[in-house]
Design an enzyme around this catalytic site. Structure first.
Site, mmCIF file in Angstrom:
data_model
loop_
_atom_site.group_PDB
_atom_site.id
_atom_site.type_symbol
_atom_site.label_atom_id
_atom_site.label_comp_id
_atom_site.label_asym_id
_atom_site.label_seq_id
_atom_site.Cartn_x
_atom_site.Cartn_y
_atom_site.Cartn_z
ATOM 1 N N LYS A 165 0.860 -1.187 0.000
ATOM 2 C CA LYS A 165 0.000 0.000 0.000
ATOM 3 C C LYS A 165 0.897 1.237 0.000
ATOM 4 C CE LYS A 165 -3.659 -2.667 1.134
ATOM 5 N NZ LYS A 165 -4.784 -2.930 0.256
ATOM 6 N N HIS A 284 -6.816 -13.546 -6.937
ATOM 7 C CA HIS A 284 -7.601 -12.596 -6.151
ATOM 8 C C HIS A 284 -9.044 -12.640 -6.641
ATOM 9 C CE1 HIS A 284 -9.144 -8.862 -4.466
ATOM 10 N NE2 HIS A 284 -8.153 -8.919 -3.622
#
Length: 459
Positions: A165, A284
């Site tokens: 992130k 994912h």
């Protein structure tokens, strides 16, 4: 005339309560909410018809085929406890209705058209039983759990990951630096966020290069094998495979794909490429909640998980039970077993409607990710066991001293929990105590415990 024109009741043809299911049938459990006034048998039969051979009126070409051989059949209906007008309709589909080795075709048939059907207020596919004969037409995961452990040389504990992130906006060089710090600190994997593909601020090739550099540097310094899930998801299948090829040329161990937004066709192609070229494949599930979050309409995630095991993937995100995203413990553990185990018994308390035999199709590692941190470690170790990947994004990068100490904190917490478990201690009861003890010899962990001691995602 040989055939009688006109609209007729579905239940005359498609509701067959005395049907004995065959070992080769694909079985489906649908949660049906009929429109007021529509009897459950008619609704169940309508689902069977619309998702197999039926159309809304009698057609003369029906006479050219053997309907009894090819039609789906609603063979059992039961009311849902506690719901007034909901039923579970069980439908059996003959195997010949499906193309071999195509998850795409399986879904197009079973859930393609029927969900917009007027006689139903809502419809949800709760579970599928994939027959052995059909399972055998799929390659499945490129490598599976055992081969992955052998490639990584990591045994007897869950694996640790971290999503880098901020997910969007970093340059490739800074992104690679964050990857290096996390891996150097003690994580096994770092991860591209699902929406990191190839944007103007960071093109895919630059990211791949700097991440590979970070990975090799961390590997050399720690003596452990490291990986970074390089997201190969792209706008076209050709571009996706091009990215996977470049990853292979860099010699990295693993790539990643968003299997629902990318699509099952692309995913299966990538899985074949990964097996042929020794790449692990991390999956994912972006977009899954659009499909699976409504209780009475859509497809339950356990079906999407089964489909992924057939299409191919070595890791898949499967909820945390403890973090910021929805998931009920027993139900989650039900589909976690469907991903990992070879044979899973029917167990309605865990949401498993059918016994499933995977006949040695490789297993998939469930990935717990989303709002988890060091205090969750005992629970995660207890719930998911060794065959899992625990992913701490903010729970690594949010450490007050930086990324590497954040990684150290997670690794120390994990090793402490695994050791305690192996010594026979009860993680559920003594979890907090185990983490506190570990803090004494890890200042990094102590700092992490301080930051997240109050965080709860309970709504």
């Amino acid at each position: 005339v040989g055939f009688k024109a006109g609209v007729k009741d579905y239940k005359l043809t498609y509701y067959t309560p005395d049907y004995e299911t065959k070992d080769t049938d694909i079985l489906a459990a649908f949660r049906v909410t009929p429109q007021p006034g529509v009897p459950p048998e008619e609704a169940g039969a309508a689902v069977a018809a619309e998702s197999s051979t039926g159309t809304w009126t009698t057609v003369w070409t029906d006479g050219l085929t053997n309907l009894d051989r090819y039609k789906g059949r609603c063979y059992h209906i039961e009311p849902v406890a506690g719901e007034e007008s909901q039923f579970i309709a069980y439908v059996a589909y003959p195997l010949d209705l499906f193309e071999e080795g195509s998850v795409t075709n399986m879904f197009t048939s079973i859930v393609g058209n029927v969900f917009g059907f007027k006689a139903l207020r809502a419809l949800r596919l709760e579970d599928l039983r994939i027959p052995v004969a059909y399972v055998k037409t799929f390659q499945g995961p490129p490598h599976g759990i055992q081969v992955e452990r052998d490639k990584l040389n990591k045994y007897g504990r869950p694996l640790l990951g971290c999503t880098i992130k901020p997910k969007l906006g970093l340059s490739a060089k800074n992104y690679g630096r964050a990857v290096y710090e996390c891996l150097r600190g003690g994580l096994d994997f770092t991860k591209d966020d699902e929406n990191v593909n190839s944007q103007p601020f960071m093109r895919w090739r630059d990211r791949f290069l700097f991440c590979a550099e970070a990975l090799y540097k961390a590997q050399a310094e720690t003596g452990e094998i490291k990986g970074h899930y390089l997201n190969a998801t792209a706008g076209t299948c050709e571009e996706m495979l091009k990215r996977a090829v470049f990853a292979r040329e860099l010699g990295v161990p693993i790539v990643m794909h968003d299997y629902l937004t990318g699509g099952f066709t692309a995913n299966t192609s990538l899985a074949f490429y990964c097996r042929d070229n020794g790449l692990l494949l991390h999956i994912h599930r972006a977009m899954h909640a659009v499909i699976d979050r409504q209780k009475n309409h859509g497809i339950h995630f356990r079906v999407l998980a089964k489909a992924l095991r057939m299409s191919g993937g070595d890791h898949i995100h499967s909820g945390t039970v403890v973090g910021k995203l929805e998931g009920e413990r027993e139900i989650t553990l039900g589909f976690v077993d469907l991903l990992r185990d070879d044979f899973i018994e029917k167990d309605r308390s865990r949401g498993i409607y059918f016994t499933q035999d995977w006949v040695s199709l490789p297993g998939v590692l469930p990935v717990a990710s989303g709002g988890i941190h060091v205090w969750h470690m005992p629970a995660l170790t207890e719930i998911f066991g060794d065959d899992s990947v625990l992913q701490f994004g903010g729970g690594t990068l949010g450490h007050p001293w930086g990324n590497a100490p954040g990684a150290v904190a997670n690794r120390v917490a994990l090793e402490a929990c695994v050791q305690a478990r192996n010594e026979g201690r009860d993680l559920a009861r003594e979890g907090n105590e185990i983490i506190r003890e570990a803090c004494k010899w890890s200042p990094e962990l102590a700092a992490a415990c301080e930051v997240w001691k109050e965080i709860k995602f309970e709504f």
